[in-house]
Design a protein around this motif. Sequence first.
Motif, PDB file in Angstrom:
ATOM      1  N   ASP A  74       0.831  -1.208   0.000  1.00 38.22           N
ATOM      2  CA  ASP A  74       0.000   0.000   0.000  1.00 38.22           C
ATOM      3  C   ASP A  74       0.861   1.250   0.000  1.00 38.22           C
ATOM      4  N   GLN A  75       1.946   1.225   0.767  1.00 36.89           N
ATOM      5  CA  GLN A  75       2.835   2.376   0.789  1.00 36.89           C
ATOM      6  C   GLN A  75       3.508   2.579  -0.564  1.00 36.89           C
ATOM      7  N   ALA A  76       3.903   1.503  -1.181  1.00 33.18           N
ATOM      8  CA  ALA A  76       4.533   1.619  -2.494  1.00 33.18           C
ATOM      9  C   ALA A  76       3.546   2.153  -3.523  1.00 33.18           C
ATOM     10  N   GLU A  82       4.850   9.959  -7.024  1.00 31.08           N
ATOM     11  CA  GLU A  82       5.880  10.830  -6.455  1.00 31.08           C
ATOM     12  C   GLU A  82       7.235  10.444  -7.053  1.00 31.08           C
ATOM     13  N   ASP A  83       7.708  11.280  -7.945  1.00 30.28           N
ATOM     14  CA  ASP A  83       8.946  10.956  -8.658  1.00 30.28           C
ATOM     15  C   ASP A  83      10.174  10.917  -7.749  1.00 30.28           C
ATOM     16  N   ARG A  84      10.080  11.522  -6.578  1.00 28.58           N
ATOM     17  CA  ARG A  84      11.273  11.561  -5.733  1.00 28.58           C
ATOM     18  C   ARG A  84      11.644  10.167  -5.205  1.00 28.58           C
ATOM     19  N   TRP A  85      10.671   9.248  -5.195  1.00 29.13           N
ATOM     20  CA  TRP A  85      10.958   7.897  -4.718  1.00 29.13           C
ATOM     21  C   TRP A  85      11.561   6.995  -5.807  1.00 29.13           C
ATOM     22  N   TRP A  86      11.337   7.361  -7.026  1.00 28.13           N
ATOM     23  CA  TRP A  86      11.673   6.455  -8.128  1.00 28.13           C
ATOM     24  C   TRP A  86      12.828   7.037  -8.950  1.00 28.13           C
ATOM     25  N   ALA A 101      18.558  -5.412   1.226  1.00 27.68           N
ATOM     26  CA  ALA A 101      17.475  -4.456   0.983  1.00 27.68           C
ATOM     27  C   ALA A 101      16.425  -5.049   0.058  1.00 27.68           C
ATOM     28  N   ALA A 102      15.217  -4.451   0.135  1.00 28.12           N
ATOM     29  CA  ALA A 102      14.143  -4.815  -0.795  1.00 28.12           C
ATOM     30  C   ALA A 102      14.145  -3.804  -1.936  1.00 28.12           C
ATOM     31  N   TYR A 103      14.016  -4.308  -3.163  1.00 25.29           N
ATOM     32  CA  TYR A 103      14.046  -3.446  -4.347  1.00 25.29           C
ATOM     33  C   TYR A 103      12.655  -3.470  -4.983  1.00 25.29           C
ATOM     34  N   TRP A 104      12.122  -2.235  -5.216  1.00 27.97           N
ATOM     35  CA  TRP A 104      10.838  -2.076  -5.884  1.00 27.97           C
ATOM     36  C   TRP A 104      11.097  -1.575  -7.303  1.00 27.97           C
ATOM     37  N   LEU A 179       4.279  -3.381 -10.951  1.00 26.16           N
ATOM     38  CA  LEU A 179       5.096  -3.085  -9.780  1.00 26.16           C
ATOM     39  C   LEU A 179       5.636  -4.418  -9.241  1.00 26.16           C
ATOM     40  N   VAL A 180       6.946  -4.480  -9.089  1.00 27.05           N
ATOM     41  CA  VAL A 180       7.585  -5.736  -8.663  1.00 27.05           C
ATOM     42  C   VAL A 180       8.465  -5.452  -7.451  1.00 27.05           C
ATOM     43  N   ARG A 181       8.223  -6.213  -6.396  1.00 24.61           N
ATOM     44  CA  ARG A 181       9.078  -6.137  -5.204  1.00 24.61           C
ATOM     45  C   ARG A 181       9.970  -7.382  -5.172  1.00 24.61           C
ATOM     46  N   VAL A 182      11.283  -7.175  -5.008  1.00 21.43           N
ATOM     47  CA  VAL A 182      12.241  -8.284  -4.985  1.00 21.43           C
ATOM     48  C   VAL A 182      13.084  -8.167  -3.718  1.00 21.43           C
ATOM     49  N   GLN A 183      13.159  -9.256  -3.003  1.00 22.25           N
ATOM     50  CA  GLN A 183      14.060  -9.363  -1.857  1.00 22.25           C
ATOM     51  C   GLN A 183      14.673 -10.758  -1.879  1.00 22.25           C
ATOM     52  N   THR A 184      15.992 -10.833  -1.774  1.00 20.47           N
ATOM     53  CA  THR A 184      16.663 -12.117  -1.942  1.00 20.47           C
ATOM     54  C   THR A 184      17.988 -12.139  -1.218  1.00 20.47           C
ATOM     55  N   THR A 185      18.411 -13.323  -0.845  1.00 23.42           N
ATOM     56  CA  THR A 185      19.750 -13.503  -0.272  1.00 23.42           C
ATOM     57  C   THR A 185      20.784 -13.770  -1.361  1.00 23.42           C
ATOM     58  N   SER A 186      20.319 -14.064  -2.556  1.00 27.81           N
ATOM     59  CA  SER A 186      21.238 -14.225  -3.675  1.00 27.81           C
ATOM     60  C   SER A 186      21.597 -12.854  -4.245  1.00 27.81           C
ATOM     61  N   SER A 187      22.358 -12.851  -5.321  1.00 31.44           N
ATOM     62  CA  SER A 187      22.719 -11.582  -5.942  1.00 31.44           C
ATOM     63  C   SER A 187      21.462 -10.878  -6.451  1.00 31.44           C
TER      64      SER A 187
END
Length: 623
Positions: A74-76, A82-86, A101-104, A179-187
Amino acid sequence: MFFSVRRRRLDPLMWRGLRHGRHLARGLLRRTLVLAGVLVPLLWLVLCLPVEAGSTPTPRLRLMIDDRAAVTLDQALSRLREDRWWHPVASDRITWGYTSAAYWFLIDLPPAGPAPGAAERLLEVAYPVLDHVDMVLLDEQGRVLRRQITGDALPFVQRAVAHRHFLLPIDQPAARQVLVRVQTTSSMQFPSRLWQRSEFEDHSQADLLVQGLYFGVMLGMLAYNLFLFFGLGERVYLWYVLWVACMTAFLGSLNGLSFQYLWPEAVGWNDTAIVFFLALAMAFAGRFMMVFMDLGQRRGWMLRVMQVFQVLTFLSAALAFVLPYLQAIVLLISLAMLNIAVAMVVSTARSREGFAPARVFMIAWGLVFLGGMLLALNKFGLLPRNLVTESGSQIGSAVEVVLLSLGLAARLNNERRLREAAQAEVIVTQREANERLEARVAERTSELEGLNRRLDEVSRTDGLTGVYNRRHFDECLQAEIRRSMRSQRPFALVLLDLDHFKRLNDEHGHQAGDECLRITARRARGVALRQSDVVARYGGEEFVILLPCTELDGAMQVARQLCQALAAHPVAFEGLQLPITASLGVCGRIPVDLQDGLQMLSDADAALYRAKRAGRNRVEAAF
């Protein structure tokens, strides 16, 4: 003066060291130039090839980094306008290394074309080891049209499309953004592409064909060398097979094929398998190298260094089940690069020592070194993701497997030639030894045969007179009886006894008697001239003559000649002339059986005694 004295003192060692140093420097310069000739074009390809060459990247990609991984969906969504986030992301900047980190990612979709089926599109995220991928399809106002949660931390069956990559179907005309959220322990990598479904299916088939070709080569080499191991029993082939198997399993896990086809439900094992199989691949590769390079025979620092890496890699395989994936993979990739570099140094040193197979190993391992280095630098975010950086390890490992298999075949042929040469040398040596032994055996056999002949002659000869003894005569008599019965031809026996021999011994002594016996035997041989005639001492002063193929008349003639020769020639002994005479009995006929043949000897003895009674010094025939 001081300088000149020291120069003269150090000249031999100093100038030899300088010459050796110049030789090493020239060799290092040549290798550096060759390596530069390979690396410069390769680096140009790495930097200049488009991202995922041969495919179309997503048209517009923007990024928001959530360092604490605390931003909700919801926050994303509230920050979309808001262009300042992207921040815009360049098409060749799709890898950020290892991060928590999580990447959006926000992707703007172009309108679907008017062609039939143009609205059926797929968004592909072509990196199969991302842990959590939350894909949300949005309309123009930012409303959620579809949400798909996927990643390799979830069972494979939960994916909307059964594919090793992460796919989001875009089949709604109102879709404008993803919109894609990615979080991983790999590269952290996000190689995203937008496909028409039909084009993706064609691409997927081609991609599977390439993957099948690679794994077919690896499995073919594995099966071939496994067959050689069972056929030859040499451990070098076992280490090669284990290394190829683990390398194949590692790349299969890294590419997502193992998760798709082998363990689609084993989520925890899927991450562990990458680290585990990579560690085992390095361990078995090191073991293979130690045997292939004959380091166990040579020993020294090379063997000790490789043994240390053996311990470290097996320890890393065990740590794969304990350490978190991020720590384990970073540690292992660093160890792998160091291990490959050390292997290159060792193979170069062995090549300089004149070990020919080391050159093949150095070339093959150099390809893996380049491919692995490109892959590692790509995973750490230092090189862009493209065909070379992503497929370099597969290409290098496939070529290496083939080269090392050829190297093993060459090593096998070389060992076979050396073995055949050694066997030929052993055969020649054995043949020469056998010939010498056979010559000595033949010589000893000839000597033994001569000794046996002499022993046989001694055993058949009378020691005093030199003629045959009674044993030999008995054997010859039985053989002649059988021959006469078979051929129906007569034979004759002449039995001789010296007259008054006891009186001669008493008057002149036994030495005089012995001399008379020797003279009698000599004169008996003088009348029995044929080779088949047998003269033997029958006992005491008695002699017998066997005359094969002889009638009674012929035997009587021989007996008379002997009787006359004895009477006409006295025996000279110590100045005396000792007269001797003999009485002889003769028997000759064709025996009817063996007993009759033996009876002939008794008949001749009876004739002899008739000669004694008739006055001695005469010959009588048996009737």
